[in-house]
Design a protein around this motif. Structure first.
Motif, short mmCIF file in Angstrom:
data_model
loop_
_atom_site.label_atom_id
_atom_site.label_comp_id
_atom_site.label_asym_id
_atom_site.label_seq_id
_atom_site.Cartn_x
_atom_site.Cartn_y
_atom_site.Cartn_z
N ARG A 91 49.95 -26.95 6.66
CA ARG A 91 49.25 -26.06 7.59
C ARG A 91 49.44 -26.48 9.04
O ARG A 91 49.40 -25.63 9.94
CB ARG A 91 47.76 -26.00 7.25
CG ARG A 91 47.00 -27.29 7.44
CD ARG A 91 45.61 -27.21 6.81
NE ARG A 91 44.80 -26.14 7.37
CZ ARG A 91 43.88 -26.33 8.31
NH1 ARG A 91 43.66 -27.54 8.82
NH2 ARG A 91 43.17 -25.32 8.76
N TYR A 92 49.70 -27.75 9.28
CA TYR A 92 49.87 -28.20 10.67
C TYR A 92 51.26 -27.85 11.20
O TYR A 92 51.40 -27.56 12.39
CB TYR A 92 49.58 -29.70 10.76
CG TYR A 92 48.15 -30.02 10.37
CD1 TYR A 92 47.09 -29.64 11.18
CD2 TYR A 92 47.86 -30.65 9.16
CE1 TYR A 92 45.77 -29.89 10.81
CE2 TYR A 92 46.55 -30.91 8.78
CZ TYR A 92 45.51 -30.51 9.60
OH TYR A 92 44.21 -30.75 9.23
N MET A 93 52.27 -27.87 10.33
CA MET A 93 53.58 -27.37 10.76
C MET A 93 53.50 -25.88 11.04
O MET A 93 54.08 -25.39 12.02
CB MET A 93 54.63 -27.64 9.68
CG MET A 93 56.04 -27.18 10.07
SD MET A 93 56.75 -28.12 11.45
CE MET A 93 57.32 -29.58 10.55
N GLN A 94 52.76 -25.16 10.21
CA GLN A 94 52.58 -23.73 10.45
C GLN A 94 51.88 -23.49 11.79
O GLN A 94 52.23 -22.57 12.53
CB GLN A 94 51.77 -23.11 9.30
CG GLN A 94 51.67 -21.59 9.33
CD GLN A 94 50.53 -21.07 10.18
OE1 GLN A 94 49.47 -21.69 10.28
NE2 GLN A 94 50.75 -19.93 10.82
N ALA A 95 50.93 -24.35 12.14
CA ALA A 95 50.23 -24.22 13.42
C ALA A 95 51.20 -24.42 14.58
O ALA A 95 51.19 -23.65 15.56
CB ALA A 95 49.10 -25.24 13.51
N VAL A 96 52.06 -25.43 14.49
CA VAL A 96 53.00 -25.73 15.57
C VAL A 96 53.99 -24.59 15.76
O VAL A 96 54.21 -24.11 16.89
CB VAL A 96 53.73 -27.06 15.32
CG1 VAL A 96 54.88 -27.24 16.31
CG2 VAL A 96 52.77 -28.23 15.43
N VAL A 97 54.61 -24.13 14.66
CA VAL A 97 55.63 -23.09 14.81
C VAL A 97 55.01 -21.77 15.26
O VAL A 97 55.64 -21.00 16.01
CB VAL A 97 56.46 -22.92 13.51
CG1 VAL A 97 57.24 -24.18 13.20
CG2 VAL A 97 55.59 -22.51 12.33
N SER A 98 53.77 -21.48 14.85
CA SER A 98 53.10 -20.29 15.36
C SER A 98 52.81 -20.42 16.85
O SER A 98 52.93 -19.46 17.61
CB SER A 98 51.79 -20.05 14.60
OG SER A 98 52.03 -19.75 13.25
N GLY A 99 52.47 -21.63 17.27
CA GLY A 99 52.23 -21.87 18.68
C GLY A 99 53.45 -21.61 19.54
O GLY A 99 53.33 -21.12 20.68
N THR A 100 54.64 -21.90 19.00
CA THR A 100 55.85 -21.64 19.78
C THR A 100 56.00 -20.16 20.10
O THR A 100 56.48 -19.79 21.18
CB THR A 100 57.10 -22.14 19.02
OG1 THR A 100 57.23 -21.45 17.78
CG2 THR A 100 57.03 -23.64 18.76
N SER A 101 55.59 -19.31 19.17
CA SER A 101 55.65 -17.87 19.42
C SER A 101 54.55 -17.43 20.37
O SER A 101 54.74 -16.52 21.18
CB SER A 101 55.54 -17.10 18.11
OG SER A 101 56.65 -17.37 17.28
N ALA A 102 53.38 -18.05 20.26
CA ALA A 102 52.28 -17.71 21.17
C ALA A 102 52.67 -17.97 22.61
O ALA A 102 52.20 -17.29 23.53
CB ALA A 102 51.04 -18.52 20.81
#
Length: 411
Positions: free
Chosen positions: A163-174
């Motif tokens: 879930r933390y990798m998912q958070a980071v990669v989603s943040g890149t799009s944000a």
């Protein structure tokens, strides 16, 4: 999101013998604080690059005889690739927290240069080529900072639950969404003359400077959270002999394990960067939307990229073959975009182009997120950081090749 960690996804987990390390009594991520911070960090380490690209109207005014988008992309990604290779094969002995903190410092230096140069040198004057070379130089410096921060953050989070990798990669799009909305705001509020362009660009860079400062502070907070300290302790307990872990043989073994994941993410960004943003910002036109057209198309891409990466929090595709097949299928974007550029008039209108750009964004986001999340979990825990950094290398390789291929649209 559940605040309590799922033991089944926090187990760093498999090796060639399918050995599973069971873990109990995992600390709660209270209020999803670690998840939120990693999302913000993901937003932060791509924000400077998005700021440079989003201020393209300003840079195009200053340097009208330069293809700013494409030059920035090639320089930034090439420097990033070279520095990643140096880190993987030479400087990985420096701990991640050192690399990350140094990277944020370099980001701040690069971001401060542009508004200072505007204030004391350019002063809104066009055609000062020395200023262009300095700007390209700080874009390259941002590439160095990106490797230190992105490689460090993704390498570190690769050792944590998915879930933390998912958070980071989603943040890149944000990051892209944030800057796109800033650009819409500044274009609507400021006059579209040199004064308005200067004010807009300076606002972008001030926001980025403040955001980098916030990220620097938050990163040093997240390292002290119980859930992160727990997984770092687990990693240290299972870590192999440092000399064995750092050897070229060990790196090669990790590459062999994750090579298809890496190949897939390289393909994703070859296709995406060879089309976006160069072709989208320079080669399509709208008589109705005029200079708003490129801005809205970029916003469409960024929003759908974020949606794609966020979808992996709801459903994560575990079938590598399907994910790789989708990566190859994305080559269909080339004839589709050629149709939008040179095909029948109906395909060259706003709705088909916007729909295709949105599809490019959501497929980039979803499948890149899938591969980034899954790859580090295919190796032993003590190799997860290396796998994460290597996935950044494969991603950057795709960005470099894609940025270079983007020139063929203007040949």
């Amino acid at each position: 999101m559940e605040a309590k960690e799922d033991a089944s996804v926090s187990l760093h987990h498999t090796d060639s013998n399918d050995v599973v390390t069971k873990e109990i009594n995992i600390p709660n991520d209270s209020y999803n604080l670690a998840y939120t911070i990693y999302f913000i960090l993901g937003t932060g380490f791509l924000l400077p690059w998005n700021v440079f690209i989003t201020a393209v109207d300003y840079f195009n005014y200053l340097y009208p005889d330069r293809s700013v988008d494409r030059i920035f992309a090639v320089v930034y990604q090439s420097v990033s690739l070279l520095c990643l290779l140096l880190i993987i094969f030479g400087f990985r002995k420096f701990r991640a927290y050192v690399r990350i903190n140094v990277g944020f410092g370099l980001y701040l230096v690069a971001l401060v240069v542009v508004p200072l140069m505007d204030l004391f040198y350019n002063k809104g004057r066009s055609g000062l080529h020395d200023g262009f070379y300095v700007t390209v130089g700080v874009v390259g410096l941002s590439g160095v900072a990106n490797v230190l921060v992105q490689g460090g953050v993704i390498g570190s989070v690769a050792e944590l639950p998915r879930r933390y990798m998912q958070a980071v990669v989603s943040g890149t799009s944000a990051s892209g969404v944030l800057v796109s909305f800033m650009r819409i705001f500044t274009k609507a509020v400021f006059p579209q003359d040199i004064h308005g362009l200067r004010n807009s660009a300076i606002l972008y860079f001030i926001v980025a400077i403040l955001f980098m400062t916030l990220c620097f502070c938050l990163y040093n907070v997240v390292r002290q959270l119980p859930v992160v300290k727990h997984h770092n302790k687990l990693r240290n307990e299972q870590k192999l002999n440092q000399e064995e872990f750092s050897s070229y043989t060990s790196i090669w073994n990790v590459i062999q394990t994750i090579k298809w994941y890496g190949f897939g993410i390289t393909l994703i960004y070859i296709v995406t960067l060879s089309i976006f943003p160069g072709s989208v910002t320079e080669d399509v036109h709208s008589a109705v939307l005029k200079d708003w057209y490129a801005i809205l198309l970029i916003t469409c891409y960024n929003v759908f990229d974020l949606i794609g990466k966020s979808l992996t929090a709801v459903y994560l595709l575990d079938n590598t073959n399907i994910a790789l097949g989708a990566c190859f299928a994305r080559f269909l974007f080339y004839p589709l975009y050629l149709g939008c550029l040179h095909g029948p008039q109906i395909f060259r209108t706003e709705i088909p182009v916007a729909s295709l750009t949105s599809l490019l964004g959501i497929t980039t986001g979803y499948f890149a997120s899938v591969l980034m999340i899954l790859a580090p979990k295919t190796v032993q825990l003590q190799c997860s950081e290396t796998a994460g950094i290597l996935m950044v290398l494969f991603l950057t390789l795709g960005l470099v090749i894609g940025s270079s291929l983007s020139w063929f649209w203007v040949l």
